[in-house]
Scaffold this motif. Structure first.
Motif, PDB file in Angstrom:
ATOM      1  N   GLU A   1       5.244  -3.629   8.504  1.00 10.48           N
ATOM      2  CA  GLU A   1       6.054  -4.176   7.179  1.00 10.48           C
ATOM      3  C   GLU A   1       6.804  -5.318   7.547  1.00 10.48           C
ATOM      4  O   GLU A   1       6.949  -6.206   6.636  1.00 10.48           O
ATOM      5  N   ALA A  21       4.305  -8.159   7.433  1.00 12.40           N
ATOM      6  CA  ALA A  21       3.829  -8.644   5.846  1.00 12.40           C
ATOM      7  C   ALA A  21       4.973  -9.233   5.116  1.00 12.40           C
ATOM      8  O   ALA A  21       4.546  -9.978   4.323  1.00 12.40           O
ATOM      9  N   ASN A  22       6.124  -8.879   5.082  1.00 11.38           N
ATOM     10  CA  ASN A  22       7.287  -9.319   4.409  1.00 11.38           C
ATOM     11  C   ASN A  22       7.105 -10.763   4.797  1.00 11.38           C
ATOM     12  O   ASN A  22       7.631 -11.442   4.134  1.00 11.38           O
ATOM     13  N   GLU A  63       4.948 -12.734   3.585  1.00  7.61           N
ATOM     14  CA  GLU A  63       4.941 -12.714   1.918  1.00  7.61           C
ATOM     15  C   GLU A  63       3.656 -12.292   1.330  1.00  7.61           C
ATOM     16  O   GLU A  63       3.049 -12.753   0.413  1.00  7.61           O
ATOM     17  N   SER A 106       1.479  -8.328   0.644  1.00  8.80           N
ATOM     18  CA  SER A 106       1.861  -6.880   0.376  1.00  8.80           C
ATOM     19  C   SER A 106       1.058  -6.101   1.553  1.00  8.80           C
ATOM     20  O   SER A 106       0.063  -6.662   2.182  1.00  8.80           O
ATOM     21  N   LEU A 107       1.536  -4.857   2.022  1.00  9.17           N
ATOM     22  CA  LEU A 107       0.943  -4.095   2.904  1.00  9.17           C
ATOM     23  C   LEU A 107      -0.788  -3.886   2.463  1.00  9.17           C
ATOM     24  O   LEU A 107      -1.477  -3.879   3.216  1.00  9.17           O
ATOM     25  N   GLU A 108      -0.942  -3.857   0.926  1.00 10.27           N
ATOM     26  CA  GLU A 108      -2.266  -3.488   0.599  1.00 10.27           C
ATOM     27  C   GLU A 108      -3.002  -4.663   0.920  1.00 10.27           C
ATOM     28  O   GLU A 108      -4.390  -4.604   1.126  1.00 10.27           O
ATOM     29  N   ASP A 109      -2.680  -5.989   0.821  1.00  7.59           N
ATOM     30  CA  ASP A 109      -3.318  -7.092   1.087  1.00  7.59           C
ATOM     31  C   ASP A 109      -3.727  -7.360   2.651  1.00  7.59           C
ATOM     32  O   ASP A 109      -4.741  -7.684   3.097  1.00  7.59           O
TER      33      ASP A 109
END
Length: 112
Positions: free
Chosen positions: A53, A56-57, A60, A62-65
């Protein structure tokens, strides 16, 4: 052993490079150690959910990406396509264009 850490690591590396970040910069933005980022990218460490997480943050995205098109089944269409994309993302634009021309030539040859 699962190939998933390596696949995730490749995705992290590709997104990092797309953003123009060094491992050090990503580590700083994610509040993680630089060595840990390198280990993640090489698939040497199983990332915690919290670390994933944070990365991913910092990227920039999403976790989906991050997890999109990751399929550990080597015979699937999605896996093959994601491997092609992963390899292309690490190449220069010039090399990507050259490969595209090569694919066009192969397609023309196949269609004859």
């Amino acid at each position: 052993m699962s190939n998933l850490p390596k696949l995730i690591g490749e995705r992290i590396r590709n997104f990092r490079k797309e953003k123009g970040l060094s491992q050090e910069e990503l580590a700083h933005k994610a509040n993680l150690h630089t060595t840990y980022i390198g280990q993640l990218e090489r698939g040497e460490k199983n990332a915690t959910l919290e670390s994933v997480e944070k990365v991913a943050n910092a990227l920039e995205i999403s976790l989906e990406d991050l997890f999109r098109s990751i399929n550990p089944h080597a015979n699937s269409h999605e896996y093959t396509l994601s491997q092609i994309v992963t390899r292309l993302q690490t190449m220069s634009i010039k090399d990507q264009k050259m490969i595209l021309k090569f694919l066009d030539l192969l397609q023309d040859w196949k269609d004859q």
